[in-house]
Design an enzyme around this catalytic site. Structure first.
Site, PDB file in Angstrom:
ATOM      1  N   ARG A 172       0.822  -1.218   0.000  1.00 39.68           N
ATOM      2  CA  ARG A 172       0.000   0.000   0.000  1.00 39.68           C
ATOM      3  C   ARG A 172       0.854   1.265   0.000  1.00 39.68           C
ATOM      4  O   ARG A 172       0.515   2.267   0.632  1.00 39.68           O
ATOM      5  CB  ARG A 172      -0.956  -0.002   1.204  1.00 39.68           C
ATOM      6  CG  ARG A 172      -1.925  -1.170   1.221  1.00 39.68           C
ATOM      7  CD  ARG A 172      -2.840  -1.169  -0.006  1.00 39.68           C
ATOM      8  NE  ARG A 172      -3.718  -2.336  -0.002  1.00 39.68           N
ATOM      9  CZ  ARG A 172      -3.445  -3.485  -0.652  1.00 39.68           C
ATOM     10  NH1 ARG A 172      -2.326  -3.596  -1.357  1.00 39.68           N
ATOM     11  NH2 ARG A 172      -4.275  -4.501  -0.606  1.00 39.68           N
ATOM     12  N   SER A 221     -11.485  -0.162   2.874  1.00 37.66           N
ATOM     13  CA  SER A 221     -10.649  -0.611   3.995  1.00 37.66           C
ATOM     14  C   SER A 221     -10.047   0.586   4.707  1.00 37.66           C
ATOM     15  O   SER A 221      -9.369   1.406   4.095  1.00 37.66           O
ATOM     16  CB  SER A 221      -9.547  -1.544   3.495  1.00 37.66           C
ATOM     17  OG  SER A 221     -10.096  -2.730   2.971  1.00 37.66           O
ATOM     18  N   GLU A 291      -5.285   3.432   6.129  1.00 37.57           N
ATOM     19  CA  GLU A 291      -5.178   3.232   4.684  1.00 37.57           C
ATOM     20  C   GLU A 291      -5.967   4.305   3.948  1.00 37.57           C
ATOM     21  O   GLU A 291      -5.580   4.759   2.876  1.00 37.57           O
ATOM     22  CB  GLU A 291      -5.695   1.844   4.297  1.00 37.57           C
ATOM     23  CG  GLU A 291      -5.569   1.525   2.811  1.00 37.57           C
ATOM     24  CD  GLU A 291      -5.893   0.082   2.504  1.00 37.57           C
ATOM     25  OE1 GLU A 291      -6.611  -0.159   1.508  1.00 37.57           O
ATOM     26  OE2 GLU A 291      -5.428  -0.815   3.241  1.00 37.57           O
TER      27      GLU A 291
END
Length: 301
Positions: A172, A221, A291
């Site tokens: 990520r 998320s 995130e």
């Protein structure tokens, strides 16, 4: 100190005091001082080259993984529109896509052309630009697995092509400087059977619908998975399933999703996320990392 009056002329749309809540999937948050939708890449390059260096520039996509704070965003917010959404399948099972193209449309174009390897994009509700910026991934695949190259503009309007290795991908994460604006990507797939690829995409769609609150005001998320574990499991173990702060709630269906009910503010969502982080740290010793991208300023007290 430069002001919005010092912004250069553009051919695209430049809106002052532009509400950003309608552009975020949470449907919360304040306004941007200015919202710029470039007419094309040349328009964007000229704007970046002539925009005063002390005017902040923020790039957003579909707003699916974004929390805009209630005080709004200072400077200019850039949103890539239709001029950056072209998708083309090229020889050698390669797919060229503009940074504004929705991930799902790229996955569908690849599938219909018999290009395998990009089905995971069906599970990412964002744009290609966002996938590049955060090495977006889902259902066993991520952007770094298939990216051949990406093209960007820097704050001076200069173009650059990045190889996969130069992107500095990690989980990520992309190592490109924050002021780089991605405009296009080329993905390297492999030959496949269109029907088999479409079946794989349908399975992803069914899995998302069965396990995620896809029809709610959420940002996807919320936290990155820590090494060797799942964020949702730690959140559930900390007793946070269904937890509420103001109009924001931890999803009953999937604990790593936060939901903004009608009347919720971005402050509610962020406070809930921080309370979840506190409880997880207290119960498991794990420090969860956001995130969801948070931009802008809190509302004045």
């Amino acid at each position: 100190m430069s002001t919005l009056d010092d912004l250069p002329p553009v051919r695209g749309a430049l809106q002052r005091n532009a509400p950003l809540a309608p552009l975020s999937w949470f449907r919360t948050g304040g306004a941007a001082d200015a919202l710029f939708t470039p007419a094309d890449e040349d328009d964007l390059a000229r704007f970046l080259a002539r925009c005063p260096a002390d005017v902040p520039v923020t790039v957003i996509g579909l707003g699916s993984n974004l929390l805009v704070r209630d005080g709004g965003v200072r400077g200019v917010v850039i949103r890539l529109g239709k001029a950056f959404q072209d998708i083309a399948v090229e020889p050698g099972s390669r797919v060229r896509a503009g940074a504004g193209a929705p991930d799902v449309k790229v996955a569908r174009a690849a599938a219909e052309a018999g290009v395998a390897g990009l089905s995971f994009l069906r599970g990412i509700p964002g744009t290609i630009g966002g996938a590049l910026r955060m090495n977006g991934g889902a259902y066993g695949g991520e952007t770094s697995d298939v990216l051949a190259s990406a093209r960007s503009l820097d704050r001076a309007g200069n173009a650059r092509v990045w190889t996969n290795a130069e992107m500095g991908f990690a989980y990520r994460h992309c190592g490109a400087p924050e002021d780089v604006v991605f405009v296009e990507a080329i993905f390297a797939g492999r030959p496949g059977d269109p029907q088999a690829i479409l079946a794989e995409m349908n399975a992803i769609t069914e899995s998302r619908s069965a396990t995620q609150p896809v029809n709610t005001r959420t940002g996807g998320s919320t936290f990155r998975n820590p090494d060797g574990d799942k964020a949702w499991r730690l959140i559930d173990a900390a007793g946070c399933r269904g937890l509420r702060v103001g109009g924001a709630q931890v999803s009953e269906m999937h604990c790593n999703f936060l939901i903004a009910h009608p009347g919720a503010t971005s402050a509610d969502v962020e406070a809930l996320g921080e309370e979840v982080r506190r409880r997880v740290r207290e119960t498991s010793g794990v420090d969860l990392h956001w995130e969801i991208r948070r931009i802008g300023e809190p509302a004045p007290a």
